[in-house]
Scaffold this motif. Structure first.
Motif, PDB file in Angstrom:
ATOM      1  N   GLU A  89       0.846  -1.193   0.000  1.00 32.80           N
ATOM      2  CA  GLU A  89       0.000   0.000   0.000  1.00 32.80           C
ATOM      3  C   GLU A  89       0.879   1.240   0.000  1.00 32.80           C
ATOM      4  N   ASP A  90       0.292   2.394  -0.418  1.00 32.52           N
ATOM      5  CA  ASP A  90       1.068   3.631  -0.468  1.00 32.52           C
ATOM      6  C   ASP A  90       1.383   4.194   0.913  1.00 32.52           C
ATOM      7  N   ASP A  91       0.772   3.631   1.983  1.00 31.38           N
ATOM      8  CA  ASP A  91       1.113   4.067   3.334  1.00 31.38           C
ATOM      9  C   ASP A  91       2.225   3.216   3.946  1.00 31.38           C
ATOM     10  N   GLY A  92       2.803   2.301   3.158  1.00 28.40           N
ATOM     11  CA  GLY A  92       3.925   1.490   3.626  1.00 28.40           C
ATOM     12  C   GLY A  92       3.516   0.136   4.190  1.00 28.40           C
ATOM     13  N   GLU A  93       2.216  -0.126   4.305  1.00 24.68           N
ATOM     14  CA  GLU A  93       1.769  -1.421   4.836  1.00 24.68           C
ATOM     15  C   GLU A  93       1.787  -2.478   3.738  1.00 24.68           C
ATOM     16  N   LEU A  94       2.234  -3.687   4.105  1.00 25.20           N
ATOM     17  CA  LEU A  94       2.340  -4.784   3.150  1.00 25.20           C
ATOM     18  C   LEU A  94       1.252  -5.811   3.414  1.00 25.20           C
ATOM     19  N   SER A  95       0.870  -6.535   2.366  1.00 25.63           N
ATOM     20  CA  SER A  95      -0.128  -7.598   2.492  1.00 25.63           C
ATOM     21  C   SER A  95       0.338  -8.827   1.728  1.00 25.63           C
ATOM     22  N   ASP A  96      -0.037  -9.989   2.256  1.00 28.01           N
ATOM     23  CA  ASP A  96       0.254 -11.265   1.590  1.00 28.01           C
ATOM     24  C   ASP A  96       1.769 -11.432   1.374  1.00 28.01           C
ATOM     25  N   ILE A  97       2.483 -11.615   2.491  1.00 24.72           N
ATOM     26  CA  ILE A  97       3.944 -11.715   2.460  1.00 24.72           C
ATOM     27  C   ILE A  97       4.372 -13.163   2.730  1.00 24.72           C
ATOM     28  N   SER A  98       5.281 -13.649   1.912  1.00 24.60           N
ATOM     29  CA  SER A  98       5.855 -14.979   2.109  1.00 24.60           C
ATOM     30  C   SER A  98       7.368 -14.851   2.279  1.00 24.60           C
ATOM     31  N   ILE A  99       7.920 -15.546   3.283  1.00 29.99           N
ATOM     32  CA  ILE A  99       9.356 -15.494   3.577  1.00 29.99           C
ATOM     33  C   ILE A  99       9.896 -16.918   3.535  1.00 29.99           C
ATOM     34  N   TYR A 100      10.947 -17.123   2.732  1.00 28.58           N
ATOM     35  CA  TYR A 100      11.563 -18.449   2.598  1.00 28.58           C
ATOM     36  C   TYR A 100      13.028 -18.358   3.024  1.00 28.58           C
ATOM     37  N   GLU A 101      13.430 -19.165   3.993  1.00 29.87           N
ATOM     38  CA  GLU A 101      14.813 -19.179   4.473  1.00 29.87           C
ATOM     39  C   GLU A 101      15.496 -20.463   4.025  1.00 29.87           C
ATOM     40  N   LEU A 102      16.717 -20.324   3.487  1.00 29.03           N
ATOM     41  CA  LEU A 102      17.494 -21.462   3.014  1.00 29.03           C
ATOM     42  C   LEU A 102      18.674 -21.720   3.939  1.00 29.03           C
ATOM     43  N   ASP A 103      19.119 -22.967   3.992  1.00 28.70           N
ATOM     44  CA  ASP A 103      20.317 -23.275   4.783  1.00 28.70           C
ATOM     45  C   ASP A 103      21.558 -23.119   3.911  1.00 28.70           C
ATOM     46  N   GLU A 104      22.724 -23.507   4.434  1.00 25.27           N
ATOM     47  CA  GLU A 104      23.986 -23.335   3.714  1.00 25.27           C
ATOM     48  C   GLU A 104      24.041 -24.189   2.452  1.00 25.27           C
ATOM     49  N   GLN A 105      23.282 -25.284   2.424  1.00 33.50           N
ATOM     50  CA  GLN A 105      23.230 -26.141   1.230  1.00 33.50           C
ATOM     51  C   GLN A 105      22.119 -25.719   0.265  1.00 33.50           C
ATOM     52  N   HIS A 106      21.541 -24.531   0.535  1.00 36.55           N
ATOM     53  CA  HIS A 106      20.466 -23.968  -0.296  1.00 36.55           C
ATOM     54  C   HIS A 106      19.215 -24.833  -0.281  1.00 36.55           C
ATOM     55  N   HIS A 107      18.986 -25.523   0.835  1.00 33.97           N
ATOM     56  CA  HIS A 107      17.754 -26.274   1.032  1.00 33.97           C
ATOM     57  C   HIS A 107      16.780 -25.421   1.844  1.00 33.97           C
ATOM     58  N   LEU A 108      15.504 -25.568   1.546  1.00 33.11           N
ATOM     59  CA  LEU A 108      14.491 -24.801   2.265  1.00 33.11           C
ATOM     60  C   LEU A 108      14.451 -25.232   3.730  1.00 33.11           C
ATOM     61  N   ARG A 109      14.689 -24.271   4.631  1.00 28.08           N
ATOM     62  CA  ARG A 109      14.730 -24.554   6.064  1.00 28.08           C
ATOM     63  C   ARG A 109      13.462 -24.087   6.766  1.00 28.08           C
ATOM     64  N   ARG A 110      12.944 -22.933   6.352  1.00 28.39           N
ATOM     65  CA  ARG A 110      11.765 -22.377   7.012  1.00 28.39           C
ATOM     66  C   ARG A 110      10.948 -21.585   5.991  1.00 28.39           C
ATOM     67  N   ALA A 111       9.648 -21.718   6.064  1.00 25.47           N
ATOM     68  CA  ALA A 111       8.727 -20.954   5.209  1.00 25.47           C
ATOM     69  C   ALA A 111       7.663 -20.323   6.088  1.00 25.47           C
ATOM     70  N   ALA A 112       7.413 -19.057   5.878  1.00 25.09           N
ATOM     71  CA  ALA A 112       6.416 -18.342   6.689  1.00 25.09           C
ATOM     72  C   ALA A 112       5.546 -17.480   5.784  1.00 25.09           C
ATOM     73  N   HIS A 113       4.301 -17.328   6.180  1.00 27.68           N
ATOM     74  CA  HIS A 113       3.370 -16.463   5.462  1.00 27.68           C
ATOM     75  C   HIS A 113       2.643 -15.574   6.459  1.00 27.68           C
ATOM     76  N   ALA A 114       2.574 -14.277   6.152  1.00 25.14           N
ATOM     77  CA  ALA A 114       1.868 -13.317   7.003  1.00 25.14           C
ATOM     78  C   ALA A 114       0.838 -12.566   6.174  1.00 25.14           C
TER      79      ALA A 114
END
Length: 356
Positions: free
Chosen positions: A164-189
Motif C-alpha cells: 500500500e502507499d502508506d507502507g503497509e504490506l499484504s500477503d507476504i511470504s518469507i523463505y529461508e534457506l540453509d547453507e546447502q540452499h535447502h528450504l529450512r523455514r517458510a512463513a506467510h503473514a
C-alpha cells in the motif's frame, strides 16, 4: 482554414514547443540535482540517473504542456500585437474570433500530442524509470512481476504480493534457506507494518520449519521481523496513478470499488487526467484578451512573467482543490473541473471588459 489562421496556429505551436523545451530542461536540471543525493547508493550512478531522467521525461512533458501552451500563446500573440501583425490581419478580413479559433487549432494539436504521450508513453516510462532507480539503489530486488515483488536478504527470499502507499504490506511470504540452499523455514503473514529501526510487525503468521526428519507447523497472531528492507523500496510494487493510462485508471477504480476498497485517490487522478485537454484549451484562451487589444505594449519579459504567474497560480490552486477534495471526499469530477471553469469564467469576463 485560410493562410493567416494556419500561420497563427503554426507560430503558437512553435512558441509552445520552445517553451516546453526550456521548461523541460529546467525541470530535469532540478530533478538531476535532487537525484545526486542518492548518487553512490548501491549501483545508482550517473548512467542510472540519466536513464531515470530520460524515462520520466515523458511524464514531465505531459504535465508541462498546458503551461507551455499558456506561455507560448502569450508570447506569440503578444508579439504579433506589439508588431501590429494582428491589426494587419484584422484589416485583411480575419476577425478576432478567427484568431482565437486559430489558437484553439494549435491547442487541438497540443492536446493530441498530450493524449498520446499521457496514454501510451508516460505511464510505461514512469514505471520503468522508478524500477531502474529502486533496483540500482537497493540490491535486494530480484524481480517485479504480476505475482508481486521478490527480494533477497542474505539467505532469505521474500515475496510481497501487495504494497500500500502508506507502507503497509499484504500477503507476504518469507523463505529461508540453509547453507546447502535447502528450504529450512517458510512463513506467510497476512500483513506487515513498519515500526522503524529495521523492524516490521507481522500479523497472522503461519510458519513451517522443515528438517530431514519432520515438518513443524506453527501459527502466531503477531511477530516481530528484523529486516533491512525499507518501505520506500516497495514503492515499485504500489500502483501509482502516474504509472497508469486513463483506461487503466478507470479499470483500477472499478476493481477497487468492486472489492469495497478506497478508490477516491484514483478517481481524482482519473478525472484530473480526463480534464487535462480542457485545461490546455483554457490556458490558450487566456491569451484572448491580448488579441482583443488590451495591454499591447507589454514587454517580452513582462509577458512571460504574466504567463508564469498565471500558470503557477493555476497549478497551486489546482493542487489545493484536489487535496481538499481528497480530504473531505468531495465529488472528483467537480473538483477536477473547478479550476479550469474558474479560469474560463475570468477569461470571459476579461474579454467582455476589453470589448467595452
Amino acid at each position: 482554414m485560410n493562410v493567416l489562421s494556419f500561420y497563427i496556429a503554426k507560430e503558437i505551436l512553435k512558441g509552445s514547443f520552445i517553451v516546453l523545451l526550456v521548461l523541460l530542461t529546467l525541470f530535469n536540471l532540478f530533478t538531476f540535482a535532487d537525484e545526486l543525493k542518492d548518487l553512490g547508493k548501491g549501483h545508482y550512478g550517473l548512467k542510472e540517473i540519466f536513464y531515470y531522467l530520460s524515462l520520466t521525461s515523458p511524464t514531465t512533458v505531459y504535465e508541462l504542456i498546458p503551461a507551455s501552451a499558456l506561455i507560448g500563446s502569450l508570447f506569440v500573440l503578444g508579439a504579433m500585437g506589439n508588431n501590429r501583425e494582428l491589426i494587419a490581419m484584422q484589416a485583411s478580413g480575419l476577425s478576432v474570433l478567427g484568431i482565437i479559433k486559430a489558437a484553439m487549432l494549435a491547442g487541438l494539436a497540443l492536446v493530441t500530442i498530450s493524449v498520446l504521450i499521457g496514454e501510451f508513453i508516460a505511464p510505461l516510462g514512469e514505471k520503468l524509470g522508478q524500477k531502474i532507480k529502486m533496483s540500482a539503489i537497493n540490491e535486494q530486488i530480484i524481480m517485479n512481476s504480476k505475482y508481486g515483488i521478490w527480494l533477497r536478504e542474505g539467505s532469505s527470499y521474500i515475496n510481497v504480493r501487495q504494497a500500500e502507499d502508506d507502507g503497509e504490506l499484504s500477503d507476504i511470504s518469507i523463505y529461508e534457506l540453509d547453507e546447502q540452499h535447502h528450504l529450512r523455514r517458510a512463513a506467510h503473514a497476512d500483513k506487515a507494518s513498519f515500526l522503524g529501526k529495521k523492524t516490521w510487525k507481522l500479523e497472522n503468521i503461519k510458519q513451517s520449519t522443515i528438517s530431514t526428519e519432520q515438518i513443524e507447523v506453527s501459527q502466531q497472531a503477531e511477530q516481530s521481523w528484523k529486516s533491512s528492507i525499507a518501505p520506500n523500496l516497495l514503492k515499485i510494487a504500489v500502483v501509482e496513478p502516474n504509472n497508469l493510462s486513463l483506461y487503466d485508471l478507470a479499470m483500477y477504480v472499478q476493481f477497487l470499488k468492486g472489492n469495497h476498497q478506497k478508490s477516491h485517490t484514483y478517481e481524482a487522478a482519473f478525472w484530473g487526467r480526463a480534464v487535462s485537454p480542457l485545461t490546455t484549451f483554457v490556458m490558450l484562451l487566456v491569451s484572448a484578451p491580448f488579441v482583443i487589444g488590451i495591454h499591447r505594449g507589454i514587454s517580452v519579459g513582462a509577458r512571460i512573467m504574466i504567463g508564469v504567474t498565471i500558470g503557477m497560480g493555476f497549478n497551486i490552486i489546482d493542487k489545493i482543490i484536489n487535496h481538499v477534495g481528497l480530504i473531505y471526499d468531495l465529488n472528483p469530477p467537480l473538483m477536477a473541473l473547478l479550476p479550469s471553469l474558474t479560469v474560463f469564467a475570468i477569461v470571459l469576463y476579461a474579454m467582455k471588459k476589453a470589448q467595452t
